[in-house]
Structure formats: structure tokens, C-alpha cells
Motif scaffolding. Structure first.
Motif, PDB file in Angstrom:
ATOM      1  N   ASN A 223      -6.998  -3.700   9.145  1.00  0.00           N
ATOM      2  CA  ASN A 223      -6.921  -2.452   8.433  1.00  0.00           C
ATOM      3  C   ASN A 223      -6.161  -2.706   7.372  1.00  0.00           C
ATOM      4  N   SER A 224      -5.068  -3.235   7.114  1.00  0.00           N
ATOM      5  CA  SER A 224      -4.072  -3.214   5.960  1.00  0.00           C
ATOM      6  C   SER A 224      -4.642  -4.281   5.310  1.00  0.00           C
ATOM      7  N   ALA A 225      -5.397  -5.334   5.650  1.00  0.00           N
ATOM      8  CA  ALA A 225      -5.928  -6.435   4.629  1.00  0.00           C
ATOM      9  C   ALA A 225      -7.321  -5.976   4.089  1.00  0.00           C
ATOM     10  N   GLN A 226      -8.033  -5.086   4.619  1.00  0.00           N
ATOM     11  CA  GLN A 226      -9.127  -4.369   4.119  1.00  0.00           C
ATOM     12  C   GLN A 226      -8.781  -3.312   2.867  1.00  0.00           C
ATOM     13  N   SER A 227      -7.727  -2.568   3.301  1.00  0.00           N
ATOM     14  CA  SER A 227      -7.280  -1.661   2.299  1.00  0.00           C
ATOM     15  C   SER A 227      -6.710  -2.308   1.311  1.00  0.00           C
ATOM     16  N   SER A 228      -6.194  -3.507   1.344  1.00  0.00           N
ATOM     17  CA  SER A 228      -5.559  -3.972   0.126  1.00  0.00           C
ATOM     18  C   SER A 228      -7.021  -4.547  -0.510  1.00  0.00           C
ATOM     19  N   LYS A 229      -7.769  -4.992  -0.047  1.00  0.00           N
ATOM     20  CA  LYS A 229      -8.872  -5.712  -0.699  1.00  0.00           C
ATOM     21  C   LYS A 229      -9.605  -4.446  -1.479  1.00  0.00           C
ATOM     22  N   TRP A 230      -9.633  -3.359  -1.025  1.00  0.00           N
ATOM     23  CA  TRP A 230     -10.302  -2.197  -1.593  1.00  0.00           C
ATOM     24  C   TRP A 230      -9.366  -1.617  -2.505  1.00  0.00           C
ATOM     25  N   ARG A 231      -8.017  -1.895  -2.788  1.00  0.00           N
ATOM     26  CA  ARG A 231      -7.060  -1.503  -3.652  1.00  0.00           C
ATOM     27  C   ARG A 231      -6.632   0.170  -3.251  1.00  0.00           C
ATOM     28  N   ILE A 232      -6.780   0.199  -1.854  1.00  0.00           N
ATOM     29  CA  ILE A 232      -6.307   1.615  -1.476  1.00  0.00           C
ATOM     30  C   ILE A 232      -4.851   1.426  -1.216  1.00  0.00           C
ATOM     31  N   LYS A 233      -4.510   0.116  -0.854  1.00  0.00           N
ATOM     32  CA  LYS A 233      -3.253  -0.193  -0.338  1.00  0.00           C
ATOM     33  C   LYS A 233      -2.658  -1.410  -1.390  1.00  0.00           C
ATOM     34  N   LEU A 234      -1.620  -1.311  -2.189  1.00  0.00           N
ATOM     35  CA  LEU A 234      -1.240  -2.290  -3.205  1.00  0.00           C
ATOM     36  C   LEU A 234      -0.304  -3.249  -2.802  1.00  0.00           C
ATOM     37  N   PHE A 235       0.403  -2.880  -1.796  1.00  0.00           N
ATOM     38  CA  PHE A 235       1.796  -3.723  -1.400  1.00  0.00           C
ATOM     39  C   PHE A 235       1.667  -3.556   0.245  1.00  0.00           C
ATOM     40  N   SER A 236       2.172  -4.429   0.858  1.00  0.00           N
ATOM     41  CA  SER A 236       2.079  -4.418   2.314  1.00  0.00           C
ATOM     42  C   SER A 236       3.417  -3.367   2.747  1.00  0.00           C
ATOM     43  N   ASN A 237       3.378  -3.329   4.111  1.00  0.00           N
ATOM     44  CA  ASN A 237       4.295  -2.427   4.614  1.00  0.00           C
ATOM     45  C   ASN A 237       5.764  -2.834   4.597  1.00  0.00           C
ATOM     46  N   ASP A 238       5.864  -4.484   4.939  1.00  0.00           N
ATOM     47  CA  ASP A 238       7.242  -5.097   4.706  1.00  0.00           C
ATOM     48  C   ASP A 238       7.888  -5.293   3.263  1.00  0.00           C
ATOM     49  N   GLU A 239       6.846  -5.433   2.345  1.00  0.00           N
ATOM     50  CA  GLU A 239       7.133  -5.531   0.940  1.00  0.00           C
ATOM     51  C   GLU A 239       7.952  -4.053   0.497  1.00  0.00           C
ATOM     52  N   LEU A 240       7.432  -2.995   0.986  1.00  0.00           N
ATOM     53  CA  LEU A 240       8.051  -1.597   0.396  1.00  0.00           C
ATOM     54  C   LEU A 240       9.194  -1.734   1.501  1.00  0.00           C
ATOM     55  N   ARG A 241       9.262  -1.815   2.641  1.00  0.00           N
ATOM     56  CA  ARG A 241      10.288  -1.531   3.237  1.00  0.00           C
ATOM     57  C   ARG A 241      11.473  -2.166   2.856  1.00  0.00           C
ATOM     58  N   GLN A 242      11.426  -3.797   2.250  1.00  0.00           N
ATOM     59  CA  GLN A 242      12.340  -4.346   1.903  1.00  0.00           C
ATOM     60  C   GLN A 242      12.828  -3.559   0.420  1.00  0.00           C
ATOM     61  N   ARG A 243      11.994  -3.064  -0.425  1.00  0.00           N
ATOM     62  CA  ARG A 243      12.338  -2.263  -1.437  1.00  0.00           C
ATOM     63  C   ARG A 243      13.108  -1.334  -1.246  1.00  0.00           C
ATOM     64  N   MET A 244      12.920  -0.599  -0.145  1.00  0.00           N
ATOM     65  CA  MET A 244      13.782   0.703   0.221  1.00  0.00           C
ATOM     66  C   MET A 244      15.143   0.277   0.394  1.00  0.00           C
ATOM     67  N   VAL A 245      15.372  -0.825   1.624  1.00  0.00           N
ATOM     68  CA  VAL A 245      16.641  -1.416   1.711  1.00  0.00           C
ATOM     69  C   VAL A 245      17.555  -1.794   0.560  1.00  0.00           C
ATOM     70  N   ASP A 246      16.707  -2.435  -0.415  1.00  0.00           N
ATOM     71  CA  ASP A 246      17.497  -3.127  -1.345  1.00  0.00           C
ATOM     72  C   ASP A 246      17.753  -1.922  -2.427  1.00  0.00           C
ATOM     73  N   GLN A 247      17.013  -0.989  -2.387  1.00  0.00           N
ATOM     74  CA  GLN A 247      17.447   0.193  -3.323  1.00  0.00           C
ATOM     75  C   GLN A 247      18.637   0.905  -2.780  1.00  0.00           C
TER      76      GLN A 247
END
Length: 329
Positions: A223-247
Motif C-alpha cells: 500500500n505504501s509503495a503504491q501510494s508513493s508511486k502515485w505521489r500521494i505519499k512522498l516519504f516513508s513512515n520511518d523517514e517522517l518518524r525519524q524527522r520528528m525525533v530529531d526535531q
């Protein structure tokens, strides 16, 4: 993320060989960075995925008013009350923007709300936790709305035009929400020992649910991979979560508060923080309806809808009356 684990209805990521000529042309437009608009042709799976994601996002904004609405009458000062009221009003507006965006996909608002009230539609797991103290209002603004901004800013560049445009204003208002939450936490952290302990307690209770907001790792998710291909989703859950922690970790250090994670440490090689394992059993349990406040939230939302029926009927009657006057003129 306010929309979690959105299904695409596909069992694998589509390749060119899986696509019709129309689907290939559609994907080529997305790859070229061209926005998809309501009257454009789109695959049914793309449309349904957007309906699921946008409606789940809208439901989260509406249900998200409830944990904070509980504190309007108990805000410590008139200024804090006015700020909280403005924030709750913003959340209602966000829901309306998003329901409007979903309607451009051929689904009615009544259908979406019926699914929410029947318990068939999801909203973010984060809103099924209780707000026990005033510090929780600060933690929600700082952690929950802060996480929302991290997720939602990329949505301003998603492939579906109405969704992307709605998110521009939403993100501007969410930045105010995050600042007001951090301001509450700062005042408490600088206050009496009891007030600082209240802020630390709120951080302890909201930290892990805030990390769960982004959803589980989607490295293996079709689901996430297909949403990314359609550019509905631009970053993975883990990438966004890491940004949140680092911020957030430096912000907590500035407040003099401690992140409730004994495994948290700076990784010099990665240039990011390592953090402990998330309890996904709790996350899945909350999604299934077994969180601390799932039933209370849905019951309160349905009651508010039912109690407001007379007003909606009056608005329709007034609109019909005005239309009849114009037709007779």
C-alpha cells in the motif's frame, strides 16, 4: 500521520506491464510532476485510495477537537481559553477543507460521516488517549501537531490538486498550533516543581503514541509503495518518524524535560538519534477500537451530530425559502 495504513486495494505495486494504456499515460503525468485534477481521468484504485486517506484525515481533524474541547472551560486564564477556542475552531475548518476535497472524488460528505459514526471509518489512533491535565493540551500541540506538520508539509506537493491545495492553509494553521503547545510546556517547565512535573508526566504519556502516529514501518508495505508511486505519499513512515525525533529531542532538552526512552542516543555516524522499539501491539489494539477512549470519542461525536440535527434542518429550510423567493422574483 493523521491517515494511517491506507489501503490501495492492490496486491502488488503496478508495473508498466500491469497497466493499461490509460494507466500508463496517467502514471507518466504523475512522474512528470503534473497535478491530477477532479475532471482528469484516474484509475479507480487511485481514486479510492485518495477517498480513504482524505476522509481518514478529515475524520481525525474532527474527532481531534474532542480531547481539547474537554479543557475549554478549565483553561487557566482567559487568554489560554481564547487561544484554545481558536485552535479548536481551526481543527473544525481543517475537517471541512478535507471533506470538500474528498467530495471532488465523487463521494458525498454524508457518506463519509455515516461511515465514521457507524465505526466503519478510521481516524488517527492518537485521539483515543485521554487529556488528564492542562499539560496534555501543551503536549498535544507540541508533539501531536508537531508530528502532523512533519507529515502534512509534503502533502502540499502530493499529486492530487484539491488535497495539495487544502494542505497549504492547514499547514500554516498547524504551525500556530504547535507553537501554542510548546508555549504551554515552556511555561509549565519554568514554573513550580509541581508544574514542571506535570509537563514531564504529559511528555511521558504522549511521547510513544506520537511516534505511533506515523504508522508502522512501511518498507514491506504494498500500500505504501503504491501510494508513493502515485505521489500521494512522498516519504516513508520511518523517514517522517525519524524527522520528528530529531526535531523534538533538542526542544525537550531546552525545556529541561526528559524523553521517556532509555535507548535514546545520538548516532554521530547517521547524524540522527537512535531510539527504542515501539509497542506496535498497543497501536494495533487502539486501531481495533480498544484504546482508552475509543468508545467515548465515537459516542461523543455521534451525540454532537444528533444534537445538531435541528440546526442543519433549519439551514436547509432557510436555503429552500431563499431559493423559492429568488425563483418567484
Amino acid at each position: 500521520m493523521y491517515a494511517q495504513m491506507v489501503e490501495t486495494g492492490l496486491k502488488k505495486v503496478q508495473t508498466d506491464a500491469d497497466m493499461s494504456a490509460e494507466e500508463q499515460a496517467f502514471q507518466a503525468r504523475i512522474d512528470a510532476g503534473i497535478r491530477i485534477e477532479p475532471k482528469d481521468w484516474m484509475p479507480e484504485a487511485y481514486r479510492k485510495t485518495l477517498v480513504r486517506q482524505i476522509s481518514q484525515h478529515a475524520h481525525s481533524e474532527i474527532v481531534g477537537q474532542l480531547p481539547e474541547g474537554n479543557w475549554v472551560t478549565r483553561a487557566p486564564t482567559l487568554k489560554r481559553k481564547a487561544i484554545l477556542l481558536a485552535k479548536i475552531q481551526d481543527e473544525a475548518g481543517h475537517g471541512l477543507y478535507l471533506y470538500s476535497a474528498a467530495e471532488t472524488l465523487g463521494v458525498s460528505r454524508d457518506e463519509l460521516l455515516d461511515a465514521l459514526h457507524a465505526g466503519k471509518a478510521k481516524y488517527s489512533s492518537i485521539f483515543n488517549y485521554p487529556t488528564l491535565t492542562w499539560a496534555d493540551i501543551g503536549a498535544i500541540g507540541w508533539l501531536v501537531d508537531g508530528s502532523a506538520i512533519i507529515n502534512q508539509i509534503p502533502l502540499c506537493r502530493c499529486s492530487y490538486g484539491p488535497y495539495a491545495r487544502a494542505m497549504i492553509r492547514v499547514c500554516k494553521e498547524e504551525s500556530f498550533h504547535a507553537r501554542q503547545g510548546y508555549d504551554i510546556m515552556m511555561k509549565l517547565a519554568q514554573g513550580t516543581p509541581e508544574q514542571k512535573a506535570m509537563a514531564q508526566d504529559a511528555l511521558n504519556r504522549w511521547w510513544w503514541p506520537s511516534l505511533m502516529m506515523f504508522g508502522p514501518s512501511d518498507a514491506e508495505s504494498v500500500n505504501s509503495a503504491q501510494s508513493s508511486k502515485w505521489r500521494i505519499k512522498l516519504f516513508s513512515n520511518d523517514e517522517l518518524r525519524q524527522r520528528m525525533v530529531d526535531q523534538t529531542v533538542p526542544q525537550a532538552e531546552f525545556l529541561g524535560l526528559t524523553i521517556p526512552d532509555p535507548d535514546l542516543k545520538w548516532n554521530e555516524e547517521r547524524g540522527s538519534y537512535d531510539f527504542g522499539a515501539i509497542d506496535w501491539t498497543e497501536f494495533n489494539d487502539v486501531l481495533k477500537g480498544n484504546g482508552p477512549c475509543n468508545r467515548e470519542r465515537l459516542r461523543t461525536r455521534v451525540k454532537a451530530w444528533d444534537d445538531g440535527a435541528w440546526f442543519r434542518e433549519a439551514l436547509v429550510a432557510h436555503a429552500d425559502k431563499q431559493a423559492a423567493k429568488q425563483a418567484a422574483a
